[in-house]
Design an enzyme around this catalytic site. Structure first.
Site, PDB file in Angstrom:
ATOM      1  N   GLU A   3     -25.412 -27.737   9.799  1.00 17.87           N
ATOM      2  CA  GLU A   3     -26.652 -28.469  10.062  1.00 17.87           C
ATOM      3  C   GLU A   3     -26.372 -29.947   9.902  1.00 17.87           C
ATOM      4  O   GLU A   3     -25.942 -30.392   8.847  1.00 17.87           O
ATOM      5  CB  GLU A   3     -27.745 -28.072   9.075  1.00 17.87           C
ATOM      6  CG  GLU A   3     -28.253 -26.678   9.346  1.00 17.87           C
ATOM      7  CD  GLU A   3     -29.180 -26.202   8.254  1.00 17.87           C
ATOM      8  OE1 GLU A   3     -29.815 -27.056   7.596  1.00 17.87           O
ATOM      9  OE2 GLU A   3     -29.233 -24.982   8.033  1.00 17.87           O
ATOM     10  N   ASP A  38     -37.179 -33.916   1.487  1.00 19.51           N
ATOM     11  CA  ASP A  38     -35.864 -33.860   0.830  1.00 19.51           C
ATOM     12  C   ASP A  38     -35.881 -34.538  -0.531  1.00 19.51           C
ATOM     13  O   ASP A  38     -36.721 -35.397  -0.808  1.00 19.51           O
ATOM     14  CB  ASP A  38     -34.823 -34.540   1.723  1.00 19.51           C
ATOM     15  CG  ASP A  38     -34.547 -33.726   2.970  1.00 19.51           C
ATOM     16  OD1 ASP A  38     -34.042 -32.594   2.809  1.00 19.51           O
ATOM     17  OD2 ASP A  38     -34.867 -34.193   4.075  1.00 19.51           O
TER      18      ASP A  38
END
Ligand SMILES: Cc1ncc(COP(=O)(O)O)c(C=O)c1O
Ligand SMILES: Cc1ncc(COP(=O)(O)O)c(C=O)c1O
Lengths: 395, 254, 395, 254
Positions: B45, B56
């Site tokens: 990814e 995140d």
């Protein structure tokens, strides 16, 4: 139904709004979305909300006819005195509403982001009032330029967590708050402080703030014989004080809307927060709206001398007002705003928040007629900004 | 058949590695992907860095800031990827926030993905509903899978909906935790893994968020097709040479 | 006429009051004495006064039922929210009244003394509102411990002159203001900030502040079905916020009066401002009253952590309440007051001025019954005191 | 006949000097009074120092603070005065604020004054009305004159009232100015002096406040029986020896 500038059932204002959120927030946002209208319309909620606004916040706030200011500018100027609200700005109208909602959702922990600290103080205040744990995210830069508000949050028992990423201002505090919510989805409610974020926040906050405009209608009727001024004028950071004032006038095009943005050091200097002029459509904090960004979609670090306007986006309602030209957008730079802080102090004995000062600077930008009735949202008081004023003017 | 679907059919204990494009150095994207392909890694990814990565944690945010400061952007990434695809056949996923994609132009973006041999996308702030209504056919046209996240909060009903829309794997967020490494899973997480498994979804499950070592990886794959490692790998890159990536992978697969 | 605790026609409350002034002030005081009642009762004056209180100050201030506080102390506690007044304390009720009076007397220059700075800010505010020149005397020590209020006065265009004699606090600022008036008797009006000074000041200020108690009667009637609480409680520096609350209850002995004084570091430490306990009858600033003084009549330098209570005298109304035992006097030390600042912040989301905090500390000194209705005058907000709070609690 | 009245009858161009008891040093009271008696001075006003002398300017306030710090108080002053009276026959007036007198006990105070051979009092914050009603007979009993002030603001009617109550001189405050030396009188002040003179009061007038030199003294006495010098004398004492007081007086009398 005829054209409306209010939100539609999908959470959009024209092209703007929606809920562009990570799945981890979905359950919380969905819970809000499906329940907020129902809860807020319950009689018991309404009573509690209105009682607190009256008894605790000090509403209705006056609609003050500013005689010396009106005389100086040869037009009729009213100030909606949100600066007199408990904690010193309009922000508490929203936090009172959201804390009551959070209680009904069974939440026991509150988080919020804050820029100028007014929303942080307003959140810490309602948490103290209800005896609920409170964590406030605030950009490290804002922590130092709005020290009095940091002190107030601490007095009120809130934990103030510095946001140290990015521009270390409001946008980053918002990111941190969202992260906290993702990590604490069960017990926590996130009290967003403006008409930004994913649907239903913009609509929910606008509804809680709409008391401002609703009161104005009533008050103006008594003094001017009509509910409708010629202009409603407010500064726009995220847009909540503006939304509150404009709310009942949104679809009444006889009432002209002026949104005042912070030009910072100037539109062309790269040190600005004038989102409508400098922004493009995009996604920020879960909402499709106008935002300041680079060519490849990185969010720009905004700048304004006022922490509360130092935000690269704007609420979707306002993005739509801009795009449809329903609202006129005027940008005011730091210098003009600061001078209006002094003007209002000296002419009317009211020291405004620097955010609020921006709105008044419109008087030097635009000619109004003698009979025009102008309602300014005097969104907050300048106590939090004294250091900035004193430094700036070497008083 | 899409490379991702192929892997999902053929393999168990899938290991997918996330890293941020342009980190630690702007030209490292290729080196890292090729190195990962050489190791026992099944999928990569590639993070398209974003200024405000709100799903995140601090590790990934920091790597994104560095990558942006290094000059990484969407255009540059596609140039790199087109080169990379010539040298490896590993499934490649771009993970990026919606705004940079919108600014690039979403049709443009999908076209470029196809040209670069990208197999799928993860766009954390593009909700499944909006995707289905507006973008699914576009993705299909460019043979791009779109991977959705689910979390312990996601209702069964919604999981079923996601499963229906999904044509790749479902990214199962392990915990109430934005990305960031943990040492072991707790009872709540295990219960959640079990609950989802019992649902007999058509889509394969990969578990991500919080996987950092052999133990958590093994736990994860015992309830899923595979697992995704991000923060732990970024941390590794901060203090180790790209040549030594094998050490990191070996320690997971161990 | 039956016994009254209000002023008599000679300007005395029992043994206290009068006008012990140098002849150089006589003409000014006499002008006030002969005109104040007439002017204040004119319909036009009343209308202007009440309009400004409503539109500008934000009156009526709420009478807020403090649920968590009531619950904690198992009694019924109401807060009269003077902290919500424009500029943050009750002081502005008086300055609005006096500026209107000064205008009618043809004065073009205003002077005032200030301790906490609240009265200085309130005076500077009304002067800005009316476009009248304003000079504020403030003790040098107070200037440094109430910096935010100094900044506010400057923003409002007032000149702040430091009093550098004596204890450099409120008493000395008052001396300086009196000297200024003696030097400028024609164009200048002196706006005294509390119910102190020569007659008619105590009565005049008490009347302007009586709006507080009058509103309470009305508000309490609505919530409790009676105009009369069991207790009215206020802190006492000079005594104006207390006088305002007590005013309509003075001669109604069913309503118990509690005056809260600042004990500073403790009654016996020589660092105190508890006038009723430590004072003797004498003359201060033109009024016969209780004051702290040495055996040979030198006025003692008082001490309190709160600048607004740091005054060696007390208004003659309060001296009489003490002597006649109509009022109960309780003294609260710095530590107790500071802790109550935090208590009220954490329990009710209201950060009180340190002056105000003193009043609430009564809750730990005296047992009240479950059914007792207590009305506290929440005389001011704590924004001006944040530095002191933060330092004290190391927040 | 009271020494003050005697002087007022016998003399013109009366020079009265004010100083603060206990300043610059606690035992200077006697030295200063005796020195003044030796010079061409007609009357002495002894300031009983007060912590809050609100009708006085900074010079006198400062001298009062020093005197208090030196330990001066009412009791001590009377002890000093009793000694002094044995050595001079100059009219002596105590000028003091009302609070210290009240605390001493006003009857006590008057008694002590009589015993110390004090001729009169000036109490700036004891208004004539209160005096007349409460204290006049007490003062009379102790053969104490009480001197009242008038200012440019004082109405004719009130001046007549004060004149009636007064049995010593009337202290004519020269200007809108608390004590403090000026260099010359302005037109307003001269007009005021003339206006009062035209009233033909029974009481003699002395002018005080702002007299500092030969010019202002001469101006003052041309409209009155005499003048009172305070601040200028205190300033002199700050930088000159008591032995040299004659220089100060000579410079006034010229
Ligand atoms: C006084 C005041 N006005 C305006 C604003 C801007 O926010 P909004 O645009 O949501 O009203 C702030 C934000 O802190 C504020 O404190
Ligand atoms: C908030 C507040 N409360 C009380 C006081 C004390 O004054 P008073 O006794 O006249 O009300 C002050 C004085 O500055 C004040 O600011």
């Amino acid at each position: 139904m005829s054209k409306t500038y209010n939100v539609n059932e999908k959470g959009y204002y024209g092209d703007f709004g929606g809920a562009y959120i990570p799945e981890m927030m979905y359950a919380n946002i969905e819970e809000l979305r499906t329940k907020y209208l129902k809860i807020c319309s319950e009689e018991k909620f309404q009573k509690e909300f209105n009682d607190l606004l009256k008894q605790y916040v000090g509403r209705p706030t006056p609609l003050y006819f500013a005689e010396r200011l009106s005389h100086t500018y040869n037009t009729k100027i009213y100030l909606k005195r949100e600066d007199l609200c408990h904690t010193g700005a309009h922000k508490i109208n929203n936090t009172i509403g959201q804390i009551l909602l959070a209680k009904r959702l069974g939440k026991t922990r509150i988080i919020a982001e804050t820029g100028a600290g007014q929303h942080g103080v307003a959140t810490a205040t309602v948490c103290a009032l209800m005896g609920i744990k409170c964590i406030i995210y605030m950009g490290e830069i804002d922590i130092s330029r709005q020290a009095p508000n940091v002190a107030r949050m601490k007095m009120l028992g809130a934990e103030v967590k510095p946001a140290i990423s990015g521009s270390k201002t409001l946008k980053d505090a918002t990111n941190e708050a969202i992260r906290d919510w993702i990590n604490n989805p069960i017990d926590t409610h996130y009290i967003i402080g403006s008409v930004v974020g994913p649907h239903p926040y913009p609509d929910m906050v606008a509804r809680f703030q709409s008391i401002i405009g609703v009161e104005v209608m009533d008050q103006l009727k008594k003094t001017e014989g009509t509910e409708n001024p010629d202009y409603v004028i407010a500064c726009v950071g995220g847009g909540s004080n503006a939304a509150g004032l404009f709310y009942p006038y949104l679809d009444n095009e006889n009432v002209k809307i002026i949104c005042v943005e912070a030009a910072g050091k100037g539109i062309d200097t790269g040190k600005s927060a004038a989102t409508s002029i400098l922004g493009k459509e995009g996604i920020i904090h879960g909402s499709k709206t106008l935002l300041m960004q680079s060519f490849d979609g990185q969010i720009t670090e905004p700048y304004s001398i006022s922490a509360g306007l130092d935000y690269p986006g704007v609420g979707p309602m306002h993005a739509n007002l801009f795009k449809t030209k329903r609202g006129e957008f005027i940008s005011i730079n730091d210098k003009e705003a600061m001078e209006w802080g002094l003007n209002l102090s000296r002419l009317e004995g009211i020291i405004p928040a620097i955010e609020t000062s921006h709105a008044f600077a419109v008087l030097d930008k635009k000619k109004f007629k003698k009979d025009d009735v102008l309602v300014f949202n005097c969104s907050g008081r300048g106590d939090k900004d004294l250091d900035t004023y004193i430094d700036y003017f070497k008083l | 058949m899409n490379r991702i679907n192929k892997i999902l059919e053929e393999k168990n204990n899938i290991l997918s590695i996330y890293f941020t494009a342009g980190f630690p150095e702007i030209e490292d994207t290729e080196k890292i992907i090729l190195k990962l392909s050489e190791c026992d890694v099944d999928m990569v990814e590639i993070g398209l860095p974003f200024s405000d990565p709100l799903a995140d944690g601090p590790t990934i945010q920091e790597s994104s800031t560095i990558a942006l400061n290094n000059g990484m952007n969407t255009k540059k990434l596609f140039i790199q990827l087109k080169n990379i695809r010539k040298k490896t056949n590993i499934p490649l996923i771009i993970m990026g926030y919606f705004n940079p994609i919108l600014q690039f132009g979403i049709e443009n973006f999908c076209e470029e993905c196809e040209l670069a041999g990208i197999d799928g996308l993860i766009i954390p702030d593009l909700p499944v509903d909006v995707f289905k209504e507006n973008y699914q056919s576009l993705f299909n046209k460019h043979k791009l899978l779109n991977m959705f996240l689910i979390s312990p909060q996601t209702s069964d009903e919604r999981i079923r909906f996601i499963d229906k829309v999904s044509n790749g794997f479902i990214y199962m967020v392990s915990s109430f935790s934005i990305t960031g490494a943990v040492n072991s899973f707790g009872k709540n997480q295990i219960d959640y893994f079990k609950r989802i498994n019992k649902m007999n979804l058509k889509s394969k499950l990969l578990i991500g968020f919080g996987i950092s070592n052999k133990d958590t990886f093994n736990d994860a794959v015992s309830y899923s097709k595979g697992a995704i490692i991000g923060s732990a790998f970024i941390k590794f890159l901060k203090t180790n040479k790209i040549e030594n990536i094998k050490n990191f992978i070996d320690q997971i697969r161990g």
